[in-house]
Design a protein around this motif. Structure first.
Motif, PDB file in Angstrom:
ATOM      1  N   GLU A  82     101.051  60.692  46.193  1.00  0.00           N
ATOM      2  CA  GLU A  82     102.176  59.341  45.780  1.00  0.00           C
ATOM      3  C   GLU A  82     101.264  57.940  46.951  1.00  0.00           C
ATOM      4  N   LEU A  83     101.458  58.886  47.562  1.00  0.00           N
ATOM      5  CA  LEU A  83     101.405  57.068  48.343  1.00  0.00           C
ATOM      6  C   LEU A  83     100.424  56.515  48.728  1.00  0.00           C
ATOM      7  N   LYS A  84      99.812  56.547  49.106  1.00  0.00           N
ATOM      8  CA  LYS A  84      98.229  56.931  48.878  1.00  0.00           C
ATOM      9  C   LYS A  84      98.052  55.880  50.367  1.00  0.00           C
ATOM     10  N   ASP A  85      97.576  54.915  50.404  1.00  0.00           N
ATOM     11  CA  ASP A  85      97.525  53.935  51.566  1.00  0.00           C
ATOM     12  C   ASP A  85      98.482  52.631  51.358  1.00  0.00           C
ATOM     13  N   LEU A  89     103.490  52.171  57.597  1.00  0.00           N
ATOM     14  CA  LEU A  89     104.674  52.789  58.159  1.00  0.00           C
ATOM     15  C   LEU A  89     105.098  53.892  57.129  1.00  0.00           C
ATOM     16  N   ARG A  90     104.847  55.271  57.951  1.00  0.00           N
ATOM     17  CA  ARG A  90     105.248  56.069  56.448  1.00  0.00           C
ATOM     18  C   ARG A  90     106.448  57.304  57.381  1.00  0.00           C
ATOM     19  N   VAL A  91     107.548  57.486  57.590  1.00  0.00           N
ATOM     20  CA  VAL A  91     107.764  58.410  57.629  1.00  0.00           C
ATOM     21  C   VAL A  91     108.416  59.005  56.500  1.00  0.00           C
ATOM     22  N   ASN A 109     105.336  69.282  59.725  1.00  0.00           N
ATOM     23  CA  ASN A 109     104.359  68.995  61.701  1.00  0.00           C
ATOM     24  C   ASN A 109     102.778  68.745  61.082  1.00  0.00           C
ATOM     25  N   THR A 110     102.463  70.111  60.436  1.00  0.00           N
ATOM     26  CA  THR A 110     100.953  69.727  60.631  1.00  0.00           C
ATOM     27  C   THR A 110     100.443  68.692  59.317  1.00  0.00           C
ATOM     28  N   HIS A 115      98.186  63.095  57.361  1.00  0.00           N
ATOM     29  CA  HIS A 115      98.822  62.208  56.591  1.00  0.00           C
ATOM     30  C   HIS A 115      99.026  61.038  57.465  1.00  0.00           C
ATOM     31  N   ASN A 116      99.215  61.146  58.332  1.00  0.00           N
ATOM     32  CA  ASN A 116      99.397  59.759  59.327  1.00  0.00           C
ATOM     33  C   ASN A 116     101.678  59.858  58.671  1.00  0.00           C
TER      34      ASN A 116
END
Length: 234
Positions: A82-85, A89-91, A109-110, A115-116
């Motif tokens: 849902e976040l896409k790009d 910064l995505r925690v 972790n994988t 997905h950065n």
């Protein structure tokens, strides 16, 4: 459905642009989350958001309990999709609330690598709250706050150099520089003169003297011994 989803996304993007910079924004879906009771050092407000927490218009966090992940393993993948790009910064803030967690943590972790996501593990709701508060409190701050400051004057540089010797502190370094005025004077001083400095006991004096006079590479001594062995055999 996809058109409706895109309209909702655009509305939320517009909402993100209007966020107040000093407020930690929490998704309305997170009402009742136990982490919120420990957020005391920054103000927070509920809002319609794609992620669970927004610290900046381009920085966000997803919250996940391992117990919940075990019950609903596809949940987090859907949330990440849902976040896409939309956020730079995505925690992924994970509450480790179960003992048998190796497989789940390996999977997350994988997922984070693919997905950065920045994966942060916490072992209590209070610890999770501290991370959110810290992210918000330091949002927009310069990295210089946590960077080591380089000294430009001689006294500070010399003190840093002397403090690399085990157990020698800033006070000891100050006494040494006061006594000998220069590093050259301190490095050429015999042990009995070093011991005159206040605060320098026998161990510190020995360590300083060894640091000043021992060769940088100990292999030099070994090489010298190897050269002596053939002579001894002859």
């Amino acid at each position: 459905k996809s058109v409706l989803d895109e309209k909702q996304r655009q509305a939320m993007r517009a909402n993100n642009a209007l966020l107040q910079p000093h407020v930690l924004y929490v998704s309305t879906k997170q009402r009742g989350n136990g982490v919120l009771q420990y957020i005391r050092n920054v103000p927070y407000e509920f809002s319609r958001l794609l992620p669970d927490f927004v610290t900046h218009s381009y920085r966000c966090a997803l919250f996940l309990s391992l117990k919940y992940h075990t019950l609903y393993p596809n949940y987090i993948q859907k949330r990440v999709h849902e976040l896409k790009d939309d956020f730079s910064l995505r925690v992924l803030l994970v509450l480790v609330d179960m003992d048998d967690n190796n497989n789940a943590l390996l999977f997350l972790n994988t997922l984070a690598v693919k997905h950065n996501l920045t994966l942060i593990l916490t072992w209590s709701e209070e610890e999770a709250a501290r991370y959110l508060e810290t992210y918000k409190a330091f949002d927009g701050k310069s990295a210089e706050l946590i960077q080591r400051k380089e000294h430009t004057n001689f006294v500070d540089q010399a003190a840093d150099f002397l403090c690399t010797v085990t157990s020698v502190n800033k006070t000891d370094a100050g006494h040494i520089l006061t006594q000998f005025s220069t590093l050259k004077g301190a490095m050429s001083a015999p042990m009995d003169e070093l011991s005159i400095c206040p605060g320098l006991g026998e161990k510190k004096v020995k360590r300083l003297h060894e640091a000043f006079h021992e060769p940088f590479r100990k292999t030099v001594k070994r090489k010298h011994l190897r050269q002596q062995k053939p002579q001894a055999q002859e």
